[in-house]
Motif scaffolding. Structure first.
Motif, PDB file in Angstrom:
ATOM      1  N   LEU A 265      13.038  11.461  -6.777  1.00 45.22           N
ATOM      2  CA  LEU A 265      13.765  12.688  -7.104  1.00 45.22           C
ATOM      3  C   LEU A 265      15.264  12.549  -6.899  1.00 45.22           C
ATOM      4  CD1 LEU A 265      11.328  15.274  -5.494  1.00 45.22           C
ATOM      5  CD2 LEU A 265      11.826  15.039  -7.941  1.00 45.22           C
ATOM      6  N   GLY A 266      15.662  11.694  -5.974  1.00 47.48           N
ATOM      7  CA  GLY A 266      17.084  11.589  -5.678  1.00 47.48           C
ATOM      8  C   GLY A 266      17.632  12.927  -5.219  1.00 47.48           C
ATOM      9  N   LEU A 267      18.858  13.219  -5.626  1.00 45.59           N
ATOM     10  CA  LEU A 267      19.506  14.459  -5.182  1.00 45.59           C
ATOM     11  C   LEU A 267      18.988  15.701  -5.893  1.00 45.59           C
ATOM     12  CD1 LEU A 267      23.165  13.213  -4.701  1.00 45.59           C
ATOM     13  CD2 LEU A 267      21.549  13.939  -2.935  1.00 45.59           C
ATOM     14  N   ARG A 268      17.999  15.544  -6.785  1.00 42.41           N
ATOM     15  CA  ARG A 268      17.330  16.741  -7.303  1.00 42.41           C
ATOM     16  C   ARG A 268      16.515  17.407  -6.199  1.00 42.41           C
ATOM     17  NH1 ARG A 268      14.648  14.096 -12.527  1.00 42.41           N
ATOM     18  NH2 ARG A 268      14.677  12.356 -11.053  1.00 42.41           N
ATOM     19  N   ALA A 269      16.211  16.648  -5.153  1.00 46.50           N
ATOM     20  CA  ALA A 269      15.620  17.222  -3.942  1.00 46.50           C
ATOM     21  C   ALA A 269      16.775  17.626  -3.024  1.00 46.50           C
ATOM     22  CB  ALA A 269      14.723  16.203  -3.263  1.00 46.50           C
ATOM     23  N   ASP A 270      16.959  18.908  -2.840  1.00 50.40           N
ATOM     24  CA  ASP A 270      18.064  19.397  -2.015  1.00 50.40           C
ATOM     25  C   ASP A 270      17.854  18.935  -0.569  1.00 50.40           C
ATOM     26  OD1 ASP A 270      19.945  20.839  -0.551  1.00 50.40           O
ATOM     27  OD2 ASP A 270      19.736  22.638  -1.782  1.00 50.40           O
TER      28      ASP A 270
ATOM     29  N   LEU B  16       7.630  12.681  10.431  1.00 46.19           N
ATOM     30  CA  LEU B  16       7.255  13.018   9.065  1.00 46.19           C
ATOM     31  C   LEU B  16       8.311  13.944   8.474  1.00 46.19           C
ATOM     32  CD1 LEU B  16       3.455  13.871   9.537  1.00 46.19           C
ATOM     33  CD2 LEU B  16       4.386  11.760   8.570  1.00 46.19           C
ATOM     34  N   VAL B  17       8.544  13.812   7.166  1.00 41.81           N
ATOM     35  CA  VAL B  17       9.433  14.760   6.493  1.00 41.81           C
ATOM     36  C   VAL B  17       8.767  16.128   6.456  1.00 41.81           C
ATOM     37  CG1 VAL B  17      10.623  15.345   4.357  1.00 41.81           C
ATOM     38  CG2 VAL B  17      10.428  12.956   5.043  1.00 41.81           C
ATOM     39  N   CYS B  18       9.502  17.135   6.870  1.00 46.79           N
ATOM     40  CA  CYS B  18       9.046  18.514   6.735  1.00 46.79           C
ATOM     41  C   CYS B  18       9.836  19.119   5.575  1.00 46.79           C
ATOM     42  CB  CYS B  18       9.278  19.292   8.025  1.00 46.79           C
ATOM     43  SG  CYS B  18       8.673  20.989   7.978  1.00 46.79           S
ATOM     44  N   ALA B  19       9.194  19.221   4.407  1.00 46.35           N
ATOM     45  CA  ALA B  19       9.888  19.620   3.187  1.00 46.35           C
ATOM     46  C   ALA B  19       9.698  21.100   2.912  1.00 46.35           C
ATOM     47  CB  ALA B  19       9.392  18.808   2.007  1.00 46.35           C
ATOM     48  N   GLY B  20      10.791  21.755   2.554  1.00 49.69           N
ATOM     49  CA  GLY B  20      10.744  23.140   2.123  1.00 49.69           C
ATOM     50  C   GLY B  20      10.432  23.220   0.642  1.00 49.69           C
ATOM     51  N   PRO B  21      10.985  24.229  -0.048  1.00 50.58           N
ATOM     52  CA  PRO B  21      10.687  24.379  -1.479  1.00 50.58           C
ATOM     53  C   PRO B  21      11.431  23.340  -2.322  1.00 50.58           C
ATOM     54  CG  PRO B  21      12.257  26.058  -0.769  1.00 50.58           C
ATOM     55  CD  PRO B  21      11.839  25.302   0.461  1.00 50.58           C
TER      56      PRO B  21
ATOM     57  N   ALA C 201      10.778  21.123  -5.735  1.00 53.64           N
ATOM     58  CA  ALA C 201       9.918  20.860  -6.887  1.00 53.64           C
ATOM     59  C   ALA C 201       9.661  19.366  -7.031  1.00 53.64           C
ATOM     60  CB  ALA C 201      10.577  21.404  -8.160  1.00 53.64           C
ATOM     61  N   GLY C 202       8.393  19.027  -7.208  1.00 52.13           N
ATOM     62  CA  GLY C 202       8.035  17.634  -7.414  1.00 52.13           C
ATOM     63  C   GLY C 202       7.817  16.840  -6.145  1.00 52.13           C
ATOM     64  N   TRP C 203       7.982  17.490  -4.977  1.00 53.08           N
ATOM     65  CA  TRP C 203       7.775  16.743  -3.730  1.00 53.08           C
ATOM     66  C   TRP C 203       6.295  16.424  -3.562  1.00 53.08           C
ATOM     67  CZ3 TRP C 203      11.590  14.617  -1.107  1.00 53.08           C
ATOM     68  CH2 TRP C 203      11.285  14.002   0.121  1.00 53.08           C
ATOM     69  N   PRO C 204       5.945  15.212  -3.117  1.00 55.11           N
ATOM     70  CA  PRO C 204       4.531  14.831  -3.030  1.00 55.11           C
ATOM     71  C   PRO C 204       3.778  15.630  -1.980  1.00 55.11           C
ATOM     72  CG  PRO C 204       5.930  13.160  -1.998  1.00 55.11           C
ATOM     73  CD  PRO C 204       6.849  14.111  -2.699  1.00 55.11           C
ATOM     74  N   ASP C 205       2.476  15.779  -2.216  1.00 51.48           N
ATOM     75  CA  ASP C 205       1.620  16.467  -1.248  1.00 51.48           C
ATOM     76  C   ASP C 205       1.274  15.565  -0.070  1.00 51.48           C
ATOM     77  OD1 ASP C 205       1.549  18.759  -2.817  1.00 51.48           O
ATOM     78  OD2 ASP C 205      -0.177  18.047  -3.966  1.00 51.48           O
ATOM     79  N   THR C 206       1.336  14.257  -0.274  1.00 53.71           N
ATOM     80  CA  THR C 206       1.005  13.320   0.793  1.00 53.71           C
ATOM     81  C   THR C 206       2.124  13.277   1.830  1.00 53.71           C
ATOM     82  OG1 THR C 206       1.953  11.523  -0.499  1.00 53.71           O
ATOM     83  CG2 THR C 206      -0.419  11.896  -0.708  1.00 53.71           C
ATOM     84  N   PRO C 207       1.802  12.978   3.093  1.00 60.14           N
ATOM     85  CA  PRO C 207       2.845  12.883   4.120  1.00 60.14           C
ATOM     86  C   PRO C 207       3.825  11.754   3.813  1.00 60.14           C
ATOM     87  CG  PRO C 207       0.653  13.011   5.114  1.00 60.14           C
ATOM     88  CD  PRO C 207       0.455  12.775   3.653  1.00 60.14           C
ATOM     89  N   VAL C 208       5.073  11.962   4.175  1.00 58.57           N
ATOM     90  CA  VAL C 208       6.099  10.926   4.051  1.00 58.57           C
ATOM     91  C   VAL C 208       6.540  10.564   5.465  1.00 58.57           C
ATOM     92  CG1 VAL C 208       8.394  10.334   3.195  1.00 58.57           C
ATOM     93  CG2 VAL C 208       6.856  11.727   1.785  1.00 58.57           C
TER      94      VAL C 208
ATOM     95  N   HIS D 115       0.859  -1.182   0.000  1.00 55.85           N
ATOM     96  CA  HIS D 115       0.000   0.000   0.000  1.00 55.85           C
ATOM     97  C   HIS D 115       0.895   1.232   0.000  1.00 55.85           C
ATOM     98  CE1 HIS D 115      -3.684  -2.332   1.012  1.00 55.85           C
ATOM     99  NE2 HIS D 115      -2.786  -3.140   1.552  1.00 55.85           N
ATOM    100  N   GLY D 116       0.740   2.104  -0.975  1.00 55.20           N
ATOM    101  CA  GLY D 116       1.536   3.315  -1.038  1.00 55.20           C
ATOM    102  C   GLY D 116       2.936   3.070  -1.561  1.00 55.20           C
ATOM    103  N   ALA D 117       3.757   4.108  -1.483  1.00 50.88           N
ATOM    104  CA  ALA D 117       5.133   4.060  -1.973  1.00 50.88           C
ATOM    105  C   ALA D 117       6.094   3.925  -0.806  1.00 50.88           C
ATOM    106  CB  ALA D 117       5.455   5.321  -2.775  1.00 50.88           C
ATOM    107  N   VAL D 118       7.294   3.392  -1.096  1.00 48.73           N
ATOM    108  CA  VAL D 118       8.273   3.128  -0.052  1.00 48.73           C
ATOM    109  C   VAL D 118       9.662   3.524  -0.531  1.00 48.73           C
ATOM    110  CG1 VAL D 118       8.745   0.744  -0.800  1.00 48.73           C
ATOM    111  CG2 VAL D 118       9.026   1.368   1.620  1.00 48.73           C
ATOM    112  N   GLY D 119      10.502   3.881   0.423  1.00 49.79           N
ATOM    113  CA  GLY D 119      11.915   4.146   0.147  1.00 49.79           C
ATOM    114  C   GLY D 119      12.738   3.592   1.292  1.00 49.79           C
ATOM    115  N   VAL D 120      13.921   3.067   0.990  1.00 53.52           N
ATOM    116  CA  VAL D 120      14.785   2.519   2.024  1.00 53.52           C
ATOM    117  C   VAL D 120      16.220   2.961   1.768  1.00 53.52           C
ATOM    118  CG1 VAL D 120      15.382   0.328   0.865  1.00 53.52           C
ATOM    119  CG2 VAL D 120      15.269   0.421   3.367  1.00 53.52           C
TER     120      VAL D 120
END
Length: 268
Positions: A195-200, A210-215, A217-224, A135-140
């Motif tokens: 996104l990899g390192l395209r996300a600073d 939870l990830v608290c993401a700043g600006p 681009a392309g970061w999901p609206d759903t909580p991580v 269910h949903g997406a995952v990263g490790v």
């Protein structure tokens, strides 16, 4: 003050077999595959992967590549109930408008109908982790303490301003462990998004659950959601998921406990 951190429940204790079912809601399967020479795994790779393996000189890098690519096919075969050679893995980047010359997106099982699972893979020279959710997406991510060099300089390139302030207040002996934990959490989240390192990483605060993401681009609206994972000695590992994880079940490839020879036969 540092935010509340989550440790994935049960990650070190759950080893029971549940057949070939996809992980239930709130559950993650964590496949741990030690890296070691397994020449009998080479036929599991597709033609392009075998050509890539041939370009490596015999040594650790080749064994990591072979272990990771073959293990992904064996794990896919487990859930798809196909022979490993029929598992199709796509690495197309969903964030690139033009097709890149070399695929670099997050891997996924490219089958129709869609595979019942999402997965993410990470490795060091000694270990491969594959996290699977239904269910949903995952990263490790898994990292080794030996990978850290100039800790204070690296902190300035990957931590947010608030994270840097807490980092600077720590005794010098505690800084490497804190930095490694923060980096694995950021890397797991960046892998989840593709996104990899395209996300600073300096815009991703990972002190809390939870990830608290700043600006970004392309970061999901759903909580991580973020979780620290138990890891082999000298390592740190973390999990990111778009749905809350309440249980992690550690899995081993059939016939490969602790790194023994696996079965490449299709699941029954």
């Amino acid at each position: 003050m540092e935010g509340r951190r989550e440790t994935a429940p049960g990650a070190a204790q759950e080893h029971e077999d549940d057949g070939h079912e996809a992980p239930a809601a709130g559950e993650c399967h964590l496949w741990h595959v030690p890296v070691r020479p397994r020449p009998h795994w080479l036929p599991l790779l597709d033609e392009e992967e075998r050509a890539a393996a041939a370009r490596f000189l015999n040594g650790p890098a080749r064994e990591v590549f072979l272990t990771s690519r073959a293990a992904q096919r064996l794990v896919g075969a487990h859930y798809l109930r196909l022979p490993p050679g029929r598992v199709v893995i796509s690495r197309d980047c969903l964030h690139c408008q033009a097709r890149p010359s070399r695929p670099h997106g997050r891997p996924r099982f490219a089958h129709h109908p869609p595979a019942p699972v999402d997965y993410s893979v990470s490795h060091t020279v000694q270990h491969v982790f594959i996290a699977v959710t239904g269910h949903g997406a995952v990263g490790v991510d898994i990292e080794t303490e030996a990978s850290l060099r100039d800790v204070d300089a690296l902190a300035g390139t990957v931590l947010t301003r608030e994270e840097q302030q807490e980092f600077a207040a720590l005794p010098a002996r505690d800084r490497p462990r804190r930095l490694l934990a923060a980096w694995t959490r950021k890397e797991a989240a960046m892998k989840l998004t593709g996104l990899g390192l395209r996300a600073d990483p300096r815009h991703l605060d990972v002190r809390g659950p939870l990830v608290c993401a700043g600006p970004v681009a392309g970061w999901p609206d759903t909580p991580v959601h973020l979780y620290d994972l138990p890891a082999p000695e000298g390592h740190a590992a973390a999990l990111a998921a778009t749905t809350p994880v309440t249980r992690v079940r550690t899995r081993e490839l059939p016939g490969d406990p602790g790194g023994g020879p696996p079965s490449a036969k299709p699941p029954p």
